[in-house]
Scaffold this motif. Structure first.
Motif, PDB file in Angstrom:
ATOM      1  N   UNK A   1      40.436  30.483  39.970  1.00 33.50           N
ATOM      2  CA  UNK A   1      40.038  31.888  39.892  1.00 33.50           C
ATOM      3  C   UNK A   1      38.712  32.132  40.601  1.00 33.50           C
ATOM      4  N   UNK A   2      38.746  32.969  41.645  1.00 32.91           N
ATOM      5  CA  UNK A   2      37.520  33.402  42.328  1.00 32.91           C
ATOM      6  C   UNK A   2      37.217  34.846  41.924  1.00 32.91           C
ATOM      7  N   UNK A   3      36.024  35.316  42.299  1.00 27.34           N
ATOM      8  CA  UNK A   3      35.611  36.651  41.857  1.00 27.34           C
ATOM      9  C   UNK A   3      35.502  37.652  43.004  1.00 27.34           C
ATOM     10  N   UNK A   4      35.651  38.926  42.647  1.00 29.53           N
ATOM     11  CA  UNK A   4      35.389  40.018  43.593  1.00 29.53           C
ATOM     12  C   UNK A   4      34.520  41.040  42.877  1.00 29.53           C
TER      13      UNK A   4
ATOM     14  N   UNK B   1      42.568  40.800  47.936  1.00 27.49           N
ATOM     15  CA  UNK B   1      43.607  39.865  47.472  1.00 27.49           C
ATOM     16  C   UNK B   1      44.477  39.483  48.664  1.00 27.49           C
ATOM     17  N   UNK B   2      44.891  40.476  49.441  1.00 23.86           N
ATOM     18  CA  UNK B   2      45.774  40.190  50.579  1.00 23.86           C
ATOM     19  C   UNK B   2      45.063  39.454  51.708  1.00 23.86           C
ATOM     20  N   UNK B   3      43.870  39.937  52.065  1.00 23.91           N
ATOM     21  CA  UNK B   3      43.125  39.335  53.179  1.00 23.91           C
ATOM     22  C   UNK B   3      42.808  37.865  52.933  1.00 23.91           C
ATOM     23  N   UNK B   4      42.496  37.538  51.671  1.00 26.28           N
ATOM     24  CA  UNK B   4      42.049  36.171  51.381  1.00 26.28           C
ATOM     25  C   UNK B   4      43.120  35.333  50.690  1.00 26.28           C
ATOM     26  N   UNK B   5      44.342  35.833  50.649  1.00 29.41           N
ATOM     27  CA  UNK B   5      45.457  35.023  50.158  1.00 29.41           C
ATOM     28  C   UNK B   5      45.485  34.757  48.660  1.00 29.41           C
ATOM     29  N   UNK B   6      45.070  35.729  47.851  1.00 31.67           N
ATOM     30  CA  UNK B   6      45.227  35.595  46.397  1.00 31.67           C
ATOM     31  C   UNK B   6      46.510  36.315  46.021  1.00 31.67           C
TER      32      UNK B   6
END
Ligand code: AMP
Ligand code: FES
Ligand code: ZN
Ligand code: ZN
Length: 312
Positions: A75-78, A146-151
């Motif tokens: 899990x990463x954060x935004x 989410x889409x740009x970084x592949x989550x």
């Protein structure tokens, strides 16, 4: 003083709706295990999924990030800096510090830089209340990142109080369309990431207790624009009901999910999704809501209150 159900030591931590007394250590274990059970109950995600947690810097979202990482999820954060003066500055600092503490990646959107206008600046040109267009912007950037970084999974920290206040609002107006979307996991579709709410069964008080016991340094202030909002009003009413009869909130929500949601879930309108001609993001119209907002700001036109947000 009561005794911890697990180890018997004296404690003043008591959860009335579960009739449960726990010491700090066992409360933390209980809270994390309950989150894991919710994740499993609604088949939200697994250890192989890549999760993006939307973190505001408040108690709920930092706690959620902490719990997911402790449970072993990727899990990463935004964080989205809304440009609301000191409130946003402190929120970003707390979020950055926390990311360092747990050693996870944090993506940062700065509305002033990335959208060209902060929330207070947009407010000057908008008819809608700040929380409304702010929500649209937050959903847009969450989905974009989410889409740009592949989550493949997007997690927000909506808690039981948030869910119940919205549920009550939508029930009082019998808004079947909104009710048919109120489920703690919405599948990935039309270019929008899967959306999950792992704290949907944890009350605001329970999350606050966890944040304090896990020594999470969060921003205590609420957004200055939240004051007087309808959801805040409903939260107060629901708290009164809960105080008189502990367990009301959880029952109302759980029974909705098990009895009412299955009946109405197919009433969710099927919409055709295009790509925004300006930015390429998914939208129901030719130009997405965010690009329209940007154009309106550039050309000084006012937004109409009938515009609908694109993102579910
Ligand atoms: P709200 O719409 O403010 O009730 O927030 C709902 C959820 O959105 C929170 O639980 C967070 O997961 C996420 N969130 C709210 N504000 C931000 C922010 N500034 N940056 C990133 N995520 C946020
Ligand atoms: Fe968006 Fe307050 S206006 S968080
Ligand atoms: Zn104990
Ligand atoms: Zn667009």
């Amino acid at each position: 003083m009561k005794k911890c159900l697990k180890c018997g030591i004296r404690t003043n931590i008591y959860i009335p709706q579960h009739r449960l007394a726990l010491c700090p250590e066992h409360y933390i274990n209980w809270f994390e295990a309950r989150t894991q059970r919710t994740i499993e109950e609604f088949k939200m995600f697994q250890k192989t999924d890549r999760i993006l947690v939307a973190v505001s810097g408040g108690k709920d979202s930092l706690s959620l990030w902490n719990v997911l990482v402790k449970l072993g999820y990727e899990a990463d954060g935004l964080h989205i800096n809304l440009g609301i003066s000191e409130y946003s500055e402190i929120s970003e600092i707390k979020t950055r510090n926390f990311a360092q503490r747990i050693g996870r990646k944090l993506h940062i959107v700065d509305l002033g830089r990335d959208f060209g206008r902060t929330i207070p600046q947009i407010k000057e040109n908008e008819r809608r209340p700040p929380c409304s267009f702010c929500g649209t912007l937050k959903r847009y950037y969450m989905n974009l990142y989410a889409r740009e970084y592949g989550y493949n999974v997007l997690a927000t920290a909506h808690n039981l109080d948030d869910e119940v206040s919205v549920l009550m609002l939508n029930t009082l107006s019998w808004n079947i369309e909104y009710l048919s979307r109120q489920f703690p996991v919405l599948p990935e579709e039309n270019g929008f990431a899967r959306k999950v709410k792992p704290f949907c069964k944890m009350s605001e008080k329970e999350a606050a207790m966890y944040a304090v016991l896990a020594q999470i340094d969060y921003i205590e202030d609420e957004c200055p624009f939240a004051e007087g909002s309808t959801t805040l009003h409903y939260k107060k009413l629901i708290s009164q009901l809960e105080e008189k009869s502990p367990g009301t909130k959880l029952r109302f929500y759980s029974e909705f999910l098990s009895k009412m949601y299955p009946v109405i879930k197919d009433r969710r309108p099927k919409t055709s999704i295009n790509r925004c001609k300006s930015c390429g993001e998914p939208t129901q119209s030719e130009i997405c809501m965010i690009c329209r907002m940007r154009n309106n700001l550039l050309y000084g036109k006012l937004q109409t209150s009938t515009d609908k947000a694109d993102n579910p």
